[in-house]
Design a protein around this motif. Structure first.
Motif, mmCIF file in Angstrom:
data_model
loop_
_atom_site.group_PDB
_atom_site.id
_atom_site.type_symbol
_atom_site.label_atom_id
_atom_site.label_comp_id
_atom_site.label_asym_id
_atom_site.label_seq_id
_atom_site.Cartn_x
_atom_site.Cartn_y
_atom_site.Cartn_z
ATOM 1 N N ASN A 292 -34.173 -14.526 -60.566
ATOM 2 C CA ASN A 292 -35.299 -15.189 -61.240
ATOM 3 C C ASN A 292 -35.667 -16.457 -60.472
ATOM 4 O O ASN A 292 -34.994 -16.836 -59.515
ATOM 5 N N LYS A 293 -36.733 -17.072 -60.938
ATOM 6 C CA LYS A 293 -37.285 -18.193 -60.184
ATOM 7 C C LYS A 293 -36.254 -19.312 -59.983
ATOM 8 O O LYS A 293 -36.144 -19.906 -58.907
ATOM 9 N N GLU A 294 -35.503 -19.563 -61.045
ATOM 10 C CA GLU A 294 -34.520 -20.647 -60.979
ATOM 11 C C GLU A 294 -33.384 -20.301 -60.011
ATOM 12 O O GLU A 294 -32.957 -21.131 -59.200
ATOM 13 N N GLU A 295 -32.915 -19.060 -60.092
ATOM 14 C CA GLU A 295 -31.855 -18.620 -59.172
ATOM 15 C C GLU A 295 -32.324 -18.683 -57.730
ATOM 16 O O GLU A 295 -31.609 -19.147 -56.836
ATOM 17 N N ASN A 296 -33.540 -18.184 -57.534
ATOM 18 C CA ASN A 296 -34.117 -18.195 -56.187
ATOM 19 C C ASN A 296 -34.153 -19.625 -55.649
ATOM 20 O O ASN A 296 -33.726 -19.896 -54.511
ATOM 21 N N ALA A 297 -34.622 -20.545 -56.477
ATOM 22 C CA ALA A 297 -34.736 -21.945 -56.047
ATOM 23 C C ALA A 297 -33.373 -22.526 -55.693
ATOM 24 O O ALA A 297 -33.242 -23.310 -54.743
ATOM 25 N N LYS A 298 -32.358 -22.145 -56.457
ATOM 26 C CA LYS A 298 -31.006 -22.655 -56.182
ATOM 27 C C LYS A 298 -30.496 -22.141 -54.829
ATOM 28 O O LYS A 298 -29.903 -22.883 -54.050
ATOM 29 N N ILE A 299 -30.699 -20.871 -54.590
ATOM 30 C CA ILE A 299 -30.237 -20.315 -53.308
ATOM 31 C C ILE A 299 -30.992 -20.964 -52.143
ATOM 32 O O ILE A 299 -30.390 -21.336 -51.128
#
Lengths: 332, 332
Positions: free
Chosen positions: B292-299
């Motif tokens: 999801n967007k948040e996971e993507n941003a973290k990676i």
């Protein structure tokens, strides 16, 4: 007495150097002095921009592509390669010592380095971009925004700031300490007999009537082809393109001969591959004189003493594009 | 007791660093260490050759044109520009940390940097030259002759010496001291919470099964498109081009993720313009997982901590061509 004491004091602290100053003062060529940058941060930004290919449509061509500072500030090609491998109409002049030119480009159409720097960016056959799009790229990159803001105290970036910075970097590209400069400053051993004889011939034949001053040229426009016309397939007509005056046809800016050993091939059309050929042509066309082989070799030997200390600096590391940065269009 | 004293001694003089070594040992990614060049003169020669466009037919394209060390060792273009503006079939991989790859090129067709370095010189769509002509150019230049002779104790120059030197330079292009390395070595404050969570997700999702080791990749060939096929207009088929085996179709060398912030656009076809897009595609195609967007941003935040100290060196000054040097043929 007071004056004498003052002079001795100045001599002792090195403010004036009597023998060298006296020697150089009698010569049509003056030593070239290292640049004294006024604003190191501006120079650093200019260096980054000089090396940044994102100022071109393709993202592939930077100022350094054609004014390569590994190779005497030029591309060593007869005419330059531009966007989509466009063949340029003229040979790239060196950027080294270019701040000393009376104007920029072979036809002098830019009055200074700042005005020059904007030209190739927007030239369809060079970097193929527009000033607006180039500035859009820079605006999208935080490190550039910060640097421009620190230097210009403004939140906006415009092309004038970009060319200010590039010009500030280019002003530092001066090449002092050539062997000829050492000789001018009093080091008699800096030149050998052949080189000295070459210089004497260079002066006595009249080369110094145009190739003079600290840059050994760059100070005037002159007609190429005085005693006989210059034969070329190049369509460049020199200063005529700027003024529209018939008298300015084939008037070109006299190039600097500093580092001429590095800036082959020669002439506005890059047609002379070697210094020997260039000296021969200049003698015949400009001076009405055919240098024999020995004379030619002496002048060439002298010219090679004009190679100065090349600008030394670290390859700049450029800040990365962001998701907002417009992408280059190399094939579009 | 003797052993304990020895360990304490080694700790005190910095030969082993207990907390960092212990921490890094438990991680799938290892710190990257600065290169220790064996032969500084060889590296210097290799650097000159890396920047010398006279290794191309046009005299315009050098190794640095597509592996630009101002821009993360790549050209930041989807596919590269070659001789006469040829559009390359694949995206130029970064030269940074490339000595750690199990093989070179996306399909691994060169076993090491030395073998790789000869490829582009002779590729008609890249530098467009031949090994023989490139060596002819170098042989005609006295400073190159001297340098090769000093290093190889031979009066001749051959392409193997040229690629030895280029590879020696490329081996120095290692980028230590990223924030992630600092964290690996025990500096807990080097990463923020988001970046740490990104790293955790990167590990737990399985990214580290391929992107591991000191280079965070480069250690294996993997099929691109496991859970769903990769859609591309690129004709590159990866390892299949080398082995001819059906099983190797779309097997590509896993790229290093070191400095991935600088090496956009991504994948062998350069089709992913942003890290966000690349992470999304890799999740879906390789791991069968939609971040999801948040996971993507973290990676992505984690990946940006892999930007290391870029190689710092002076722009090399190249020796000029002589009258004997074969001239480039940019338009011929």
């Amino acid at each position: 007495m007071i004056m004498r004491t003052l002079i001795i004091s100045l001599l002792s602290i090195g403010v004036i150097a009597a023998p060298s100053a006296a020697l150089a003062a009698n010569e049509p060529i003056q030593p070239i002095e290292a640049a004294k940058p006024k604003n190191a941060d501006m120079v650093e930004l200019g260096k980054m921009l000089f090396f940044d290919p994102r100022l071109s449509k393709s993202g592939f061509i930077s100022c350094n592509s054609c004014h390569n500072l590994s190779m005497g500030g030029t591309d060593n090609l007869p005419t330059s390669i531009g966007h989509k491998w466009h063949e340029g109409p003229i040979s790239a002049p060196t950027v080294l010592n270019s701040s000393m030119n009376l104007a920029q480009f072979w036809d002098g159409r830019a009055k200074d380095l700042k005005e020059q720097a904007g030209g190739p960016i927007a030239n369809p056959g060079e970097m193929g971009f527009t000033h607006e799009l180039a500035v859009d790229v820079l605006r999208s990159i935080p490190e550039y925004r910060t640097r421009f803001k620190q230097l210009f105290r403004s939140d906006k970036i415009d092309i004038g700031m970009v060319t200010d910075a590039i010009a500030a970097f280019e002003e530092t590209l001066v090449t002092p300490d050539s062997r000829f400069d050492k000789w001018l400053k009093g080091d008699k051993k800096a030149l050998n007999q052949t080189e000295l004889e070459g210089y004497k011939l260079f002066k006595e034949s009249g080369c110094t009537s145009c190739h003079n001053g600290a840059a050994v040229g760059g100070g005037s426009f002159q007609k190429f082809g005085i005693h006989e016309p210059y034969k070329t397939t190049s369509k460049a007509e020199g200063r005529f393109a700027v003024t529209g005056k018939d008298a300015d046809r084939f008037m070109f800016k006299v190039p600097t001969l500093r580092n001429v050993e590095l800036t082959y091939p020669y002439f506005h059309d890059g047609a002379a591959a070697t210094l020997e050929e260039a000296v021969d042509t200049m003698g015949r066309l400009q001076l009405g004189r055919t240098f024999n082989k020995e004379e030619n070799a002496k002048i060439v030997a002298f010219l090679k003493t004009l190679t100065g200390k090349q600008p030394e600096f670290k390859l700049p590391i450029l800040p990365p594009s962001t998701n907002e940065t417009p992408r280059p269009k190399p094939f579009g």
